[in-house]
Design an enzyme around this catalytic site. Structure first.
Site, PDB file in Angstrom:
ATOM      1  N   HIS A  70       0.830  -1.212   0.000  1.00 18.40           N
ATOM      2  CA  HIS A  70       0.000   0.000   0.000  1.00 18.40           C
ATOM      3  C   HIS A  70       0.862   1.259   0.000  1.00 18.40           C
ATOM      4  O   HIS A  70       0.396   2.316   0.427  1.00 18.40           O
ATOM      5  CB  HIS A  70      -0.932  -0.001   1.213  1.00 18.40           C
ATOM      6  CG  HIS A  70      -1.933  -1.115   1.174  1.00 18.40           C
ATOM      7  ND1 HIS A  70      -1.911  -2.169   2.057  1.00 18.40           N
ATOM      8  CD2 HIS A  70      -2.956  -1.370   0.331  1.00 18.40           C
ATOM      9  CE1 HIS A  70      -2.902  -3.013   1.771  1.00 18.40           C
ATOM     10  NE2 HIS A  70      -3.540  -2.558   0.734  1.00 18.40           N
ATOM     11  N   HIS A  71       2.106   1.144  -0.488  1.00 14.01           N
ATOM     12  CA  HIS A  71       2.928   2.365  -0.504  1.00 14.01           C
ATOM     13  C   HIS A  71       2.356   3.384  -1.483  1.00 14.01           C
ATOM     14  O   HIS A  71       2.658   4.569  -1.410  1.00 14.01           O
ATOM     15  CB  HIS A  71       4.388   2.042  -0.841  1.00 14.01           C
ATOM     16  CG  HIS A  71       4.607   1.660  -2.277  1.00 14.01           C
ATOM     17  ND1 HIS A  71       4.206   0.440  -2.782  1.00 14.01           N
ATOM     18  CD2 HIS A  71       5.154   2.335  -3.306  1.00 14.01           C
ATOM     19  CE1 HIS A  71       4.518   0.403  -4.078  1.00 14.01           C
ATOM     20  NE2 HIS A  71       5.096   1.534  -4.418  1.00 14.01           N
ATOM     21  N   LYS A  76      -3.177  -2.590  -7.622  1.00 18.84           N
ATOM     22  CA  LYS A  76      -3.614  -2.963  -8.980  1.00 18.84           C
ATOM     23  C   LYS A  76      -3.074  -4.328  -9.340  1.00 18.84           C
ATOM     24  O   LYS A  76      -1.928  -4.652  -9.038  1.00 18.84           O
ATOM     25  CB  LYS A  76      -3.034  -1.904  -9.939  1.00 18.84           C
ATOM     26  CG  LYS A  76      -3.400  -2.054 -11.368  1.00 18.84           C
ATOM     27  CD  LYS A  76      -4.495  -1.061 -11.741  1.00 18.84           C
ATOM     28  CE  LYS A  76      -5.103  -1.337 -13.081  1.00 18.84           C
ATOM     29  NZ  LYS A  76      -5.880  -2.578 -13.121  1.00 18.84           N
ATOM     30  N   LYS A 100       6.668  -4.370 -10.613  1.00 22.92           N
ATOM     31  CA  LYS A 100       6.398  -4.014 -12.007  1.00 22.92           C
ATOM     32  C   LYS A 100       5.947  -2.539 -12.112  1.00 22.92           C
ATOM     33  O   LYS A 100       6.450  -1.781 -12.920  1.00 22.92           O
ATOM     34  CB  LYS A 100       5.279  -4.930 -12.504  1.00 22.92           C
ATOM     35  CG  LYS A 100       4.997  -4.883 -13.957  1.00 22.92           C
ATOM     36  CD  LYS A 100       3.904  -5.891 -14.308  1.00 22.92           C
ATOM     37  CE  LYS A 100       4.277  -7.316 -13.925  1.00 22.92           C
ATOM     38  NZ  LYS A 100       3.284  -8.308 -14.370  1.00 22.92           N
ATOM     39  N   LYS A 112      -3.246  -8.881  -6.646  1.00 24.93           N
ATOM     40  CA  LYS A 112      -3.617  -9.935  -7.594  1.00 24.93           C
ATOM     41  C   LYS A 112      -4.807 -10.686  -7.045  1.00 24.93           C
ATOM     42  O   LYS A 112      -5.013 -10.755  -5.831  1.00 24.93           O
ATOM     43  CB  LYS A 112      -2.457 -10.917  -7.786  1.00 24.93           C
ATOM     44  CG  LYS A 112      -2.494 -11.640  -9.109  1.00 24.93           C
ATOM     45  CD  LYS A 112      -1.977 -10.755 -10.232  1.00 24.93           C
ATOM     46  CE  LYS A 112      -2.029 -11.416 -11.569  1.00 24.93           C
ATOM     47  NZ  LYS A 112      -1.367 -10.600 -12.599  1.00 24.93           N
ATOM     48  N   SER A 369      -3.369  -0.070 -18.614  1.00 21.24           N
ATOM     49  CA  SER A 369      -4.438  -0.064 -17.607  1.00 21.24           C
ATOM     50  C   SER A 369      -4.433   1.261 -16.840  1.00 21.24           C
ATOM     51  O   SER A 369      -5.486   1.806 -16.495  1.00 21.24           O
ATOM     52  CB  SER A 369      -4.236  -1.211 -16.610  1.00 21.24           C
ATOM     53  OG  SER A 369      -4.820  -2.387 -17.099  1.00 21.24           O
TER      54      SER A 369
HETATM   55  P1  NAD Z   1      -4.552 -16.418 -21.567  1.00 18.72           P
HETATM   56  O1  NAD Z   1      -5.447 -17.206 -20.720  1.00 18.72           O
HETATM   57  O2  NAD Z   1      -5.147 -15.450 -22.541  1.00 18.72           O
HETATM   58  O3  NAD Z   1      -3.575 -17.370 -22.419  1.00 18.72           O
HETATM   59  C1  NAD Z   1      -2.706 -18.320 -21.888  1.00 18.72           C
HETATM   60  C2  NAD Z   1      -2.439 -19.365 -22.957  1.00 18.72           C
HETATM   61  O4  NAD Z   1      -1.413 -20.262 -22.497  1.00 18.72           O
HETATM   62  C3  NAD Z   1      -3.666 -20.233 -23.268  1.00 18.72           C
HETATM   63  O5  NAD Z   1      -3.873 -20.258 -24.672  1.00 18.72           O
HETATM   64  C4  NAD Z   1      -3.297 -21.611 -22.709  1.00 18.72           C
HETATM   65  O6  NAD Z   1      -3.885 -22.666 -23.437  1.00 18.72           O
HETATM   66  C5  NAD Z   1      -1.788 -21.593 -22.864  1.00 18.72           C
HETATM   67  N1  NAD Z   1      -1.099 -22.554 -21.992  1.00 18.72           N
HETATM   68  C6  NAD Z   1      -1.390 -22.907 -20.725  1.00 18.72           C
HETATM   69  N2  NAD Z   1      -0.496 -23.806 -20.257  1.00 18.72           N
HETATM   70  C7  NAD Z   1       0.371 -24.031 -21.263  1.00 18.72           C
HETATM   71  C8  NAD Z   1       1.521 -24.857 -21.405  1.00 18.72           C
HETATM   72  N3  NAD Z   1       1.957 -25.620 -20.404  1.00 18.72           N
HETATM   73  N4  NAD Z   1       2.183 -24.853 -22.583  1.00 18.72           N
HETATM   74  C9  NAD Z   1       1.761 -24.079 -23.603  1.00 18.72           C
HETATM   75  N5  NAD Z   1       0.684 -23.257 -23.527  1.00 18.72           N
HETATM   76  C10 NAD Z   1      -0.003 -23.229 -22.369  1.00 18.72           C
HETATM   77  O7  NAD Z   1      -3.553 -15.672 -20.551  1.00 18.72           O
HETATM   78  P2  NAD Z   1      -2.717 -14.348 -20.799  1.00 18.72           P
HETATM   79  O8  NAD Z   1      -3.533 -13.197 -20.344  1.00 18.72           O
HETATM   80  O9  NAD Z   1      -2.149 -14.369 -22.164  1.00 18.72           O
HETATM   81  O10 NAD Z   1      -1.560 -14.541 -19.719  1.00 18.72           O
HETATM   82  C11 NAD Z   1      -0.400 -15.317 -19.972  1.00 18.72           C
HETATM   83  C12 NAD Z   1       0.685 -14.923 -18.975  1.00 18.72           C
HETATM   84  O11 NAD Z   1       0.957 -13.521 -19.104  1.00 18.72           O
HETATM   85  C13 NAD Z   1       0.337 -15.152 -17.509  1.00 18.72           C
HETATM   86  O12 NAD Z   1       1.513 -15.505 -16.809  1.00 18.72           O
HETATM   87  C14 NAD Z   1      -0.116 -13.783 -17.044  1.00 18.72           C
HETATM   88  O13 NAD Z   1       0.038 -13.600 -15.659  1.00 18.72           O
HETATM   89  C15 NAD Z   1       0.831 -12.905 -17.826  1.00 18.72           C
HETATM   90  N6  NAD Z   1       0.356 -11.524 -17.992  1.00 18.72           N
HETATM   91  C16 NAD Z   1      -0.837 -11.255 -18.586  1.00 18.72           C
HETATM   92  C17 NAD Z   1      -1.226  -9.935 -18.761  1.00 18.72           C
HETATM   93  C18 NAD Z   1      -2.499  -9.557 -19.484  1.00 18.72           C
HETATM   94  O14 NAD Z   1      -2.694  -8.356 -19.754  1.00 18.72           O
HETATM   95  N7  NAD Z   1      -3.346 -10.482 -19.863  1.00 18.72           N
HETATM   96  C19 NAD Z   1      -0.424  -8.885 -18.271  1.00 18.72           C
HETATM   97  C20 NAD Z   1       0.805  -9.193 -17.672  1.00 18.72           C
HETATM   98  C21 NAD Z   1       1.176 -10.516 -17.546  1.00 18.72           C
END
Ligand code: NAD
Length: 478
Positions: A70-71, A76, A100, A112, A369
Site C-alpha cells: 500500500h505504498h 492494482k 512491475k 492480484k 491499464s
Molecule cells: P490467456 O489465458 O489469454 O492465455 C494463456 C495461454 O497459455 C492459453 O492459450 C493456454 O492454453 C496456454 N497454456 C497454458 N499452459 C500451457 C503450457 N503448459 N504450454 C503451452 N501453452 C499453455 O492468458 P494471458 O492473459 O495471455 O496470460 C499469460 C501470462 O501472461 C500469464 O503468466 C499472465 O500472468 C501474464 N500476464 C498477462 C497480462 C495480461 O494483460 N493479460 C499482463 C501481464 C502478464
C-alpha cells in the site's frame, strides 16, 4: 547475503522464488532490513469461499485477493481464473505487480486475484455468476474500488469478465462518479481504452526490440543487432502470446515455433500466426498444421528447438533446472509471470545469455491499464479535446509553409502531417515511451555496477529503491 526468513520458509514456492530474487537484489541497495521486510511482505491476504448453484446442486468456489503493498493507492493487479490457482501463487503475482508498477513508474501498489476454476468447465451464465459474486465479496471487505484496489484481466479472464465486475460494482455503488475506474481491461463500449487488449504483447515485443537493438549486448551473446530475421519461439497463444507474435513479426522477427498445451509446432522458415490460428479454430489444435516442418505432442519439447529468442507467455515454472540445459535460445523474454525458476535463471545467466525479466517485460498491460484508469477518472477520452484543434493548427502551418516555399505537398503527405492523434495513437505512444525508457533505466543500473549479474537484479534494485523512497516520503520510515 543471508536469505530473508520469508524466502527461507518459502524455498520451494513461487512467492519464495520472488523473495529469493528480491533478497539477491537487496544486497545492492543500502536500505534498513526492516524497511526491506516491509517492502517484501504481502500486506493483506483475503481468502474466501462462496457457493454457486450448479445443475441441481451447489459448488463451493475458492478465491483470493492479495494486496501486496500500500505504498501507493490504489493497488492494482489482474484476476487469474485457473484450477491451479493457490494462495502462494496469488501472493507471488501480487508482489510482482508492486515491483512491475515501480519499474514503469505507474503509481499503484501491487495486487492480484485468483478464482480456482477451469473456465472451460463452466457455462457463460455460471462464469458470470461466479464473477459477480466474487466482486460482491470484494466490495463487502473493501477490497475493490477506483481508489482502493483495481483488478484487470490475467490468465483465463478478459474483457467480458471485467465488464461483469464493472457492472456489479456500479450497481452496488449507485451515484459513485468514478465507479468505472474500479477495474481496467474493460471493453471499449464500457469505457475501456483503445489498445489495452494488445498492450501486454505489444510491450513484450517492444522490450525485445529494445534489447536486441544494442549491438554491444548482442555481440556478447553471439547475435547480430536488430530484430530482422531473429528466430523466435513463443509458448502460450493466449492474449499475451498472440499479440507478442503479431508485433514481433511486424517488427521483422520470424516466428519459428509455437507451443500450446496440446503440443508444439516448428518451422525454421517461419509460421504464419493467423494461418495457425485459423487451423486451431477449425481443428481444436495447433497440431496437424500444414505449414509446420516438425510437431511435438509433448509441448515442452517445443521450447528446446533452435531459436534466438524464447518467449514463455503461458504460466510460471516452465523453464527449470530440468530443461534449461536444452534451451538453445540466447535470450529469454519473460512475457508470462515467473516462467523461469531462480536456479534455471542463474544457469542461463552463467552462460552469458540474457533474460528480459517478467516484471519489466510484461509491464505494458499495467501501463495501459493506468491510462484507462486515468481516462475513467477524467471522464473524457484521450485526444477528444485537442485532436481537431491540433489538425486545424497543422493545416494552417502547412498552408503557410507551402505558400512561403512554393513547395506543394501531395494529398497523402498533407494528411500525414495534418492529422491529429487518436486515442489509440496516444496510448501506443505512451506505451512505447514507457517500455523504452524503462529498459534503459534498468540496463543503466546493471552497467553501472559490474556485480549486478542480470537485468532482473537491476530491475529489482530499481523498484526497491523507488518503493523505499515512497515509504520515506510517506513518513513511515526515517
Ligand atoms: P490467456 O489465458 O489469454 O492465455 C494463456 C495461454 O497459455 C492459453 O492459450 C493456454 O492454453 C496456454 N497454456 C497454458 N499452459 C500451457 C503450457 N503448459 N504450454 C503451452 N501453452 C499453455 O492468458 P494471458 O492473459 O495471455 O496470460 C499469460 C501470462 O501472461 C500469464 O503468466 C499472465 O500472468 C501474464 N500476464 C498477462 C497480462 C495480461 O494483460 N493479460 C499482463 C501481464 C502478464
Amino acid at each position: 547475503m543471508a536469505k530473508s526468513t520469508e524466502a527461507a520458509h518459502l524455498e520451494t514456492t513461487f512467492f519464495g522464488d520472488v523473495c529469493e530474487f528480491f533478497d539477491h537484489a537487496a544486497q545492492f541497495t543500502s536500505h534498513h532490513e526492516g524497511l526491506l521486510d516491509q517492502i517484501r511482505s504481502c500486506n493483506s491476504v483475503y481468502r474466501f469461499r462462496f457457493p454457486i448453484r450448479r445443475g441441481n446442486g451447489f459448488e463451493v468456489i475458492d478465491a483470493w485477493r492479495v494486496e501486496h503493498s500500500h505504498h501507493k493507492s490504489p493497488t492494482k493487479g489482474g484476476i487469474r481464473y485457473s484450477e491451479m490457482v493457490n494462495e502462494d501463487e496469488v501472493m507471488a503475482l501480487a508482489s510482482l505487480m508492486t515491483y512491475k508498477c515501480a519499474i514503469v513508474n505507474v503509481p499503484f501498489g501491487g495486487a492480484k486475484g485468483g478464482i480456482k476454476i477451469n473456465p472451460k468447465n463452466y457455462t457463460v451464465a455460471e462464469l458470470e455468476n461466479i464473477t459477480r459474486r466474487y466482486t460482491v465479496e470484494l466490495i463487502k471487505k473493501n477490497f475493490i474500488g477506483p481508489g482502493i484496489d483495481v483488478p484487470a484481466p490475467d490468465y483465463g479472464s478478459g474483457e467480458r469478465e471485467m465488464s461483469w465486475i464493472a457492472d456489479t460494482y456500479q450497481t452496488m455503488n449507485p451515484g459513485q462518479l468514478d465507479a468505472l475506474g474500479c477495474v481496467t481491461g474493460k471493453p471499449l463500449a464500457l469505457h475501456g481504452i483503445a489498445g489495452r487488449r494488445e498492450a501486454t504483447g505489444r510491450g513484450v515485443a517492444i522490450s525485445i526490440r529494445e534489447c536486441v537493438d544494442i549491438t554491444e549486448d548482442m555481440t556478447r551473446v553471439g547475435l547480430t543487432a536488430g530484430l530482422s530475421g531473429k528466430r523466435v519461439i513463443v509458448q502460450g497463444l493466449g492474449n499475451v502470446g498472440y499479440y507478442t507474435c503479431k508485433y514481433l513479426a511486424e517488427f521483422g522477427a520470424t516466428i519459428v515455433g509455437m507451443c500450446e498445451y496440446e503440443g508444439a509446432i516448428y518451422n525454421a522458415k517461419g509460421l504464419d500466426l493467423d494461418d495457425v490460428f485459423n487451423h486451431r479454430k477449425a481443428t481444436g489444435s495447433i497440431l496437424g498444421f500444414a505449414g509446420a516442418a516438425k510437431e511435438f505432442k509433448n509441448s515442452s519439447e517445443g521450447l528446446e528447438q533452435e531459436c534466438d529468442i524464447l518467449v514463455p507467455a503461458a504460466l510460471e515454472n516452465q523453464i527449470t533446472e530440468n530443461n534449461i540445459g536444452n534451451i538453445k535460445a540466447k535470450i529469454i523474454a519473460e512475457a508470462a509471470n515467473g516462467p523461469t525458476t531462480p536456479a534455471a535463471a542463474a544457469a542461463f545467466i552463467e552462460r552469458g545469455s540474457i533474460i528480459i525479466p517478467d516484471m519489466y517485460c510484461n509491464a505494458g498491460g499495467v501501463t495501459v491499464s493506468y491510462f484507462e484508469w486515468l481516462k475513467n477518472l477524467s471522464h473524457v477520452a484521450f485526444g477528444r479535446m485537442d485532436k481537431r484543434y491540433e489538425e486545424t493548427a497543422n493545416f494552417n502551418l502547412v498552408n503557410m509553409v507551402e505558400s512561403a516555399t512554393g513547395v506543394t505537398l501531395d494529398a497523402a503527405q498533407r494528411k500525414m502531417i495534418i492529422k491529429g492523434a487518436t486515442e489509440l495513437e496516444l496510448v501506443n505512444s505512451g506505451l512505447e515511451d514507457t517500455m523504452i525508457r524503462s529498459y534503459h533505466e534498468i540496463r543503466e543500473i546493471k552497467m553501472n555496477n559490474p556485480k549486478i549479474d542480470s537485468l532482473r537484479t537491476a530491475a529489482f534494485v530499481s523498484s526497491i529503491d523507488k518503493i523505499a523512497v515512497s515509504y520515506m516520503n510517506l513518513g513511515i520510515w526515517p
